[in-house]
Design an enzyme around this catalytic site. Structure first.
Site: not given
Ligand code: SAH
Length: 476
Positions: A248, A270, A383
């Site tokens: 991703d 992308k 998100m």
């Molecule tokens: N599978 C991922 C989440 C994917 S959805 C997990 O377990 O974290 C994508 C969302 O995850 C982003 O919009 C944000 O809200 C959060 N996210 C992912 N990485 C992040 C980070 N380093 N710091 C804060 N939020 C994060």
């Protein structure tokens, strides 16, 4: 790309050059490596040109170029180093249908000669569209150093062996064989001479023919929130063994660097389709490589099982009959709550915590707002930036205290981590003022631990990892 690099067949091709000085010599040295039939027009040719003519390398005509001289030629070089003469000969050549290069005149040239790293049959062409000849030379020097001089020989011997190697099934098995040859067995044997390389190829083919084809496998791996040190050992091992890593956009370069050197990295964020690759295309990509027998790592930010569309990918892999497994990762809520020195649950405050998404495929996501509005509830919203106002409205509508603490952690665990401390009431305004561009986790019902927050009372809420007040690791 103003100029498109191609390789032109030179066997049976006529190339004409006008000029007999240093520029002509430079081009001729390159051209003489090809199979082309070369004609040089020069009134006063350099002795080297005469020599090449005498040894049969080229035809020399000791008069200026005239109409008719370029007929049937594919390429023409105007190398008289005289603007007027070059323009005259170029016009003749162009009229006679040749592609024209005027030495040191990019603007009027139909083609340019790149800088070349020659390991025939392996050739690397470097072009900067005239923008930076120095850069082209530096890249060439770098490649010259990096590509062993024996590479050409290896490739030539390899080429002879291609038919024999067809004993291996097409696809991965054959590619693995060639990779093993070029990057290990070939260079090793080359130290003992060309004959040793031929023997090595035979032995290597025997080895590979005996190898049982390893069936493809897909590991859905959680890459964690961004800090490479938050990868699990299992995730590292999977990256170590991966043939293909499909990742991703959230996965940072520092983590991708840990993949096996030979692994193919594919950015499914992308991948040449603009901003995001449609899910079906990602599914197809995973299946395609799994079917090919690859050890595929599907690398997802955080934990793969949280808001990662994992089930759709598993269904596709299952339907293709490919083996798979899940390697858990640290979800961003865990990293974010660590950054503010809090726990996700606490005796007497909240005995459950919810992981919510701010929006789903239909838009802003609906939740059990009534339950969430109760005092002491804690929710981690993924998100959640765009839906902040919507969430605020719903919670207040269902009776939430406007002073409920809300904390956003952007880029949790990454060097650019920042924390925004606010309240439900002030959330939309604070968020707008903070201009957060990175991924952010929103906590409803949690403020940074007092010890972290008190020393920053005057701040608007925006802190950074470099701010001791805001880095849990440093302040705790
Ligand atoms: N599978 C991922 C989440 C994917 S959805 C997990 O377990 O974290 C994508 C969302 O995850 C982003 O919009 C944000 O809200 C959060 N996210 C992912 N990485 C992040 C980070 N380093 N710091 C804060 N939020 C994060």
């Amino acid at each position: 790309m103003d100029h498109f690099p191609i390789f032109i067949r030179t066997k049976g091709t006529r190339v004409v050059l006008s000029g007999g000085g240093p520029a002509a010599l430079a081009k001729l040295r390159l051209l003489l490596k090809t199979e082309a039939a070369i004609t040089v027009h020069a009134l006063d040719p350099a002795p080297e040109i005469r020599g090449w003519h005498e040894s049969g390398g080229l035809a020399l005509v000791e008069r200026p170029l005239e109409p008719g001289d370029v007929r049937g030629a594919a390429l023409f070089y105007a190398a008289d180093e005289d603007e007027g003469e070059d323009a005259r000969t170029a016009a003749i050549a162009e009229a006679e249908g040749a592609l024209v290069n005027i030495v040191d005149n990019l603007h009027d040239s139909a083609f340019i000669t790149p800088a070349i790293v020659d390991r025939d049959p392996v050739t690397v062409a470097i072009g900067t569209e005239g923008a930076a000849p120095v850069l082209a030379r530096a890249i060439k020097a770098d490649l010259e150093e990096r590509l062993p001089a024996t590479l050409g020989t290896l490739a030539r011997i390899g080429k002879e062996f291609r038919k024999v190697a067809e004993a291996l099934p097409f696809g991965r098995a054959r590619r693995d064989f060639w990779r093993d040859y070029y990057f290990r067995a070939g260079p090793e044997a080359m130290q003992r001479g060309e004959a040793a390389v031929e023997t090595a190829l035979d032995t290597l083919l025997g080895d590979h023919l005996e190898r049982k084809a390893r069936p493809g496998h897909v590991a859905f791996v959680g890459a964690g929130p961004g800090d490479p040190e938050l990868l699990t050992l299992k995730a590292r091992k999977a990256l170590d063994e991966a043939d293909v890593v499909i990742h991703d956009r959230l996965v940072p370069g520092a983590i991708l660097e840990l993949a096996r050197r030979e692994a193919v990295l594919i950015d499914a964020g992308k991948e040449g389709f603009g901003l995001s690759t449609p899910q079906e295309q990602i599914n197809d990509l995973i299946v395609e490589h799994g079917r090919d027998g690859a050890q595929v790592v599907r690398l997802k930010g955080g934990d793969a099982t949280i808001f990662g569309r994992l089930d759709e990918e598993i269904d596709a892999v299952d339907a293709a009959g490919i083996d798979w497994s899940i390697v858990p990762g640290i979800t961003s809520a865990s990293a974010a709550v660590a950054a503010i020195g809090q726990s996700l649950t606490r005796r007497g405050r909240n005995s459950s915590v919810r992981f919510l998404t701010g929006h789903d495929t239909k838009g802003f996501a609906d939740h059990d707002w009534k339950a969430l509005a109760r005092p002491g509830e804690v929710a981690a919203i993924y998100m959640g930036k765009k839906s902040a106002r919507f969430i605020q409205g719903r919670l207040i509508m269902h009776g939430a205290d406007r002073q409920t603490p809300v904390t956003l952690v952007e880029n949790a665990s990454r060097p650019e981590q920042s924390v925004l401390e606010t309240t439900l009431d002030a959330l939309p305004a604070a968020l707008a003022a903070a201009e957060m561009n990175g991924p952010a986790l929103t906590f409803i019902g949690l403020a940074p631990r007092a010890a972290l927050a008190s020393s920053n009372r005057h701040a608007t809420g925006l802190g950074s990892a470099h701010d001791p007040e805001f880095s849990a690791q440093e302040a705790l």
